[in-house]
Write an enzyme that holds these catalytic residues in place. Structure first.
Site, PDB file in Angstrom:
ATOM      1  N   HIS A   1       3.347   7.336  -7.590  1.00  0.00           N
ATOM      2  CA  HIS A   1       4.015   6.764  -6.420  1.00  0.00           C
ATOM      3  C   HIS A   1       5.288   5.988  -6.787  1.00  0.00           C
ATOM      4  CE1 HIS A   1       1.843   2.850  -7.161  1.00  0.00           C
ATOM      5  NE2 HIS A   1       2.965   2.381  -6.663  1.00  0.00           N
TER       6      HIS A   1
ATOM      7  N   ASP B   1      -2.853   9.380  -8.431  1.00  0.00           N
ATOM      8  CA  ASP B   1      -1.557   8.691  -8.534  1.00  0.00           C
ATOM      9  C   ASP B   1      -1.135   8.546 -10.005  1.00  0.00           C
ATOM     10  OD1 ASP B   1       0.663   7.146  -7.983  1.00  0.00           O
ATOM     11  OD2 ASP B   1      -0.471   5.348  -7.393  1.00  0.00           O
TER      12      ASP B   1
ATOM     13  N   SER C   1       2.820  -1.660 -10.737  1.00  0.00           N
ATOM     14  CA  SER C   1       2.373  -0.289 -10.527  1.00  0.00           C
ATOM     15  C   SER C   1       2.603   0.582 -11.754  1.00  0.00           C
ATOM     16  CB  SER C   1       3.140   0.337  -9.367  1.00  0.00           C
ATOM     17  OG  SER C   1       2.651  -0.172  -8.159  1.00  0.00           O
TER      18      SER C   1
END
Ligand SMILES: *[C@@H]1O[C@H](CO)[C@@H](O)[C@H](O)[C@H]1NC(C)=O
Ligand SMILES: *[C@@H]1O[C@H](CO)[C@@H](O)[C@H](O)[C@H]1NC(C)=O
Ligand SMILES: *[C@@H]1O[C@H](CO)[C@@H](O)[C@H](O)[C@H]1NC(C)=O
Ligand SMILES: *[C@@H]1O[C@H](CO)[C@@H](O)[C@H](O)[C@H]1NC(C)=O
Ligand SMILES: *[C@@H]1O[C@H](CO)[C@@H](O)[C@H](O)[C@H]1NC(C)=O
Ligand SMILES: *[C@@H]1O[C@H](CO)[C@@H](O)[C@H](O)[C@H]1NC(C)=O
Length: 766
Positions: A520, A571, A693
């Site tokens: 992502h 992801d 992330s």
């Protein structure tokens, strides 16, 4: 003998003072003081007590370092009236032995902090240090300056270390030079060096030591570290062009390590505890390499106290490393033996070797390597000299090879190290005991206290390439960036530009060419030029990206119709760099699931499976994990707890509270591919912020880091200004992609051996 005590009225007074009721003791403190320093006693004034003189740094006790309270109540090394005990300033060995050059200032003697500079006569060029300072440990800083010129000889002039003289001025192949030390000094190392065909001199440069010269813990860890590492590294032949040596142990060779620690009265009692700690550190360090050696561990004085018996390692059931550590920790010195029988230690090692040889057979025994590590001051007074026993050990390991060539080929199978750690070291007796292929094997340490630190520093060098996740835990010096690089050598910063806006993510180096991060982080339409990967490997901080690939099943809109507008399953993404990063102690890949390297890091023996790894790492209902957050140009570590098994459902249910999720079953958003962290119970976790992330969710296992997941998404944005170590509230939860669930994707790229661009990782069969 018990009644033959010396009992003057003065001694009685002093002893009253020390022992309350007891009125008689053995030695007195008369004339014991030292000018400029102080002394300590190991057993007050009782017989057998050792009086130890201490001086400030840069000074040493003179004329003696210790005195022993003898049975008849007198001190061995009685004080002399005309040479009072005092602290003398440390002197360094004579540097003016240098040939073909000038030393300035010229002095008769050089003392601590004195500086010298070196210049060569015209026509000669200098190697080594042009400026040296006399250090408090009695050595010169830097390396021996050598003035040489082109002579057409095969080897370069090997120089003359301070305080030494050299015999031999021809430097052709097979020519030998011999060193000796000037008066008051003794030689440490090998007194001979031979010019080899490859243009190098055999052995390390010897050095001349005074009785008070010692090796600093940094010197010891470097020398011992590089030497023991050769025994420990199981890497396939890594060409070491510098010393022309190949790594010696093959993957199926056996390593036997015999550790013996002197606990006789000549070493202070608290030192035993320190020695135990040092041994444990050493064992832990050794197991961070991919080897499982067999250990014989013993303490000795006049007797031999076996703590770990090496023969147990040849039974069916392997001995767990933690069991070894417990055994060492639990060892108590119950009797205080006088006397030291150093020979006994070698006798025992020889005995054990003979039994091992009998058990495994001669052919197998040939493949065994033996490392003997001895801690002592060498003041043996029983059992005689160990030298003949050492000769027998050599004979056994060298397989009776008497020819020079054959014996040489066997030398690699035996290393004897001596750490001389007492106050009053008997170098003449200890030095002849060491063996080793020209590496330094004899160490003189000021204090046993430094040993633990020394062993802790061993994994310092860049040689141990290829061991995933290896890192330094206790690095304290340097900038925050440097500390972070050493502790998290796999961390990478990722910045992705999309339409003039940049998104910051974290990645982990999983191979010299690949960085793992979250899918992502990328936006549809991104090209490699949009991606900036930063890893400072000394070759430029910013790495060019060749391509990136997202997991084929990643589909953010995949469950929009089911009430999950942003769906983060799968992801993960891999970024391939244009050029590989330079691996070093501060830049190194992390271990990822289901690879052989990770099995090695986890010390799984024999053929292991992916399942075994997962069971080992994610076995409890609550597993402590960590992940990183950016902090300036460095990173901070966040702690969290993965809720597994029976705790998982209660953790993932909070997914339904995330904004815009309208699904009623949390499992729609949080598939089995996620690990769940966050909340307050039983521990208050840190929460992930936006910039975290893609970062590794990792666990440490004995100096090795294993990535089990990567940071994907969370239910709440509790982070102001995007980052920092923010704590969870009651309902905040984070979900991380469990790497064990995306192994096929990783293996397809990182294990793809149908290409020749990059070297692959070895994935487990199942
Ligand atoms: C005490 O014993 C030592 C050796 O055991 C001897 O050398 C020394 O002379 C003795 N001293 C006295 C005062 O008896
Ligand atoms: C060398 O050290 C001694 C002792 O500290 C000092 O007295 C002397 O001045 C020093 N010499 C030089 C040239 O610095
Ligand atoms: C190691 O050195 C040998 C001989 O110099 C050479 O043939 C071999 O290709 C080298 N191997 C590696 C991995 O560099
Ligand atoms: C391991 O041992 C076997 C037999 O003992 C031998 O054939 C093989 O070459 C060895 N492997 C390595 C890497 O040395
Ligand atoms: C080595 O020599 C000893 C004694 O000389 C002998 O007992 C032993 O069998 C020999 N070992 C080998 C492997 O030849
Ligand atoms: C939730 O949906 C609204 C409307 O589509 C959108 O504006 C908002 O950004 C979404 N919130 C989050 C946290 O994604």
């Amino acid at each position: 003998m018990g009644f033959a005590v010396h009992c003057s009225w003065l001694a009685a007074l002093l002893c009253l003072h020390f022992f309350g009721g007891q009125v008689c003791c053995d030695c007195t403190e008369e004339n014991m003081e030292i000018e400029g320093g102080h002394y300590t006693l190991t057993k007050q004034l009782q017989k057998g007590s050792l009086l130890i003189y201490h001086c400030p740094e840069g000074y040493y006790p003179y004329p003696v370092v210790t005195r022993l309270c003898q049975h008849n109540g007198s001190w061995r090394m009685a004080p002399k009236r005309f040479t009072p005990q005092r602290c003398r300033v440390v002197e360094c060995p004579d540097p003016t032995v240098m040939e073909y050059g000038e030393v300035s200032p010229p002095q008769e003697k050089y003392f601590v902090n004195n500086e010298t500079t070196y210049e060569c006569y015209s026509g000669y060029t200098m190697r080594g240090s042009a400026r040296r300072v006399c250090l408090p440990n009695g050595k010169w800083s830097g390396s021996t300056p050598i003035c040489g010129r082109e002579t057409g000889h095969n080897c370069a002039d090997p120089g003359i270390p301070p305080g030494a003289s050299r015999a031999g001025n021809i430097f052709g192949v097979d020519e030998t030079v011999k060193y000796s030390c000037n008066s008051n000094l003794f030689l440490v190392g090998s007194s001979e060096r031979v010019c080899l065909e490859n243009g190098q001199w055999s052995n390390k440069e010897p050095a001349c030591y005074y009785k008070y010269t010692y090796d600093t813990s940094l010197e010891v860890s470097q020398a011992f570290g590089s030497s023991i590492k050769e025994s420990l590294t199981t890497l396939e032949s890594l060409n070491d062009t510098q010393s022309g040596k190949m790594i010696r142990i093959s993957k199926n060779g056996t390593l036997n390590i015999y550790i013996a620690v002197d606990i006789s009265e000549s070493i202070e009692e608290e030192d035993v505890e320190k020695a135990k700690k040092a041994i444990i550190t050493l064992i832990k360090k050794i197991s961070s390499f991919t080897v499982n050696p067999n250990y014989e561990i013993a303490f000795f004085s006049s007797g031999f106290h076996e703590v770990v018996n090496i023969l147990d390692f040849f039974n069916e059931k392997p001995v767990e490393r933690n069991t070894i550590i417990d055994m060492v920790e639990n060892f108590k010195v119950d009797e205080k033996n006088t006397g030291t029988d150093l020979n006994l230690v070698f006798e025992k090692s020889l005995e054990q070797m003979a039994v091992i040889k009998q058990r495994v057979g001669t052919e197998q025994f040939k493949e065994h390597r033996h490392v003997i590590i001895l801690f002592t001051d060498g003041a043996y007074n029983m059992g005689g000299s160990p030298e003949p026993t050492v000769a027998r050990i050599k004979n056994m390991v060298y397989m009776n090879q008497t020819g020079e060539e054959e014996a040489k080929s066997r030398e690699a199978y035996l290393d004897i190290y001596v750490f001389a750690t007492g106050k009053d070291i008997f170098d003449e007796d200890l030095q002849p005991l060491v063996t080793g292929l020209g590496e330094k094997h004899y160490f003189r340490m000021k204090d046993i206290t430094e040993l633990q630190e020394t062993f802790d520093q061993i994994i310092d060098e860049e040689e141990v390439k290829g061991l995933c996740g290896l890192h330094k835990e206790y690095e304290i010096v340097g900038s925050p960036q440097k500390v972070a690089r050493n502790k998290y050598p796999w961390w990478a910063s990722i910045i992705i530009q999309t339409d003039g806006r940049s998104k910051s993510c974290i990645g982990s180096l999983v191979n010299p060419y690949f960085v793992l991060t979250a899918a992502h982080c990328f936006t549809f339409g991104n090209v490699p030029e949009d991606v900036r990967v930063e890893i400072d490997d000394g070759q430029g901080r910013v790495k060019k990206v060749k391509y990136f690939i997202l997991h084929p099943k990643y589909n953010i809109k995949g469950k929009a119709k089911e009430g999950v507008p942003e769906f983060y399953d799968y992801d993960v993404a891999l970024i391939q760099l244009e050029e590989y990063v330079q691996i070093s102690s501060s830049v190194r890949p992390i271990c990822i699931p289901c690879t052989q390297e990770t099995s090695d890091a986890l010390q799984l023996v024999g053929v292991s499976t992916c399942k075994q790894q997962e069971e080992l790492l994610l076995k409890k209902e609550l597993e402590r994990v960590s992940f990183l957050t950016k902090s300036g140009s460095s990173v901070d570590e966040k702690d969290a707890h993965a809720k597994l098994g029976g705790l998982r459902d209660n953790c993932i249910k909070y997914a339904l509270e995330a904004p815009n999720i309208t699904a009623t079953d949390p499992k729609v958003a949080v598939t089995d591919n996620f690990l769940c962290t966050g909340g307050l119970t039983p521990f208050r976790d840190h929460v992930a912020c936006k910039g975290d992330s893609g970062g590794a969710v990792f666990m440490n296992y004995e100096h090795r880091t294993i990535q089990v997941a990567l940071v994907s998404w969370g239910t709440k944005d509790l982070c102001r200004s995007g980052g920092g170590k923010v704590e969870s509230d009651k309902t905040s939860r984070d979900f991380h992609i469990n790497l064990f669930r995306v192994v096929d994707f990783l293996k397809g790229i990182l294990g793809n051996d149908e290409q020749e661009e990059y070297s692959t990782l070895e994935f487990l069969k199942d």
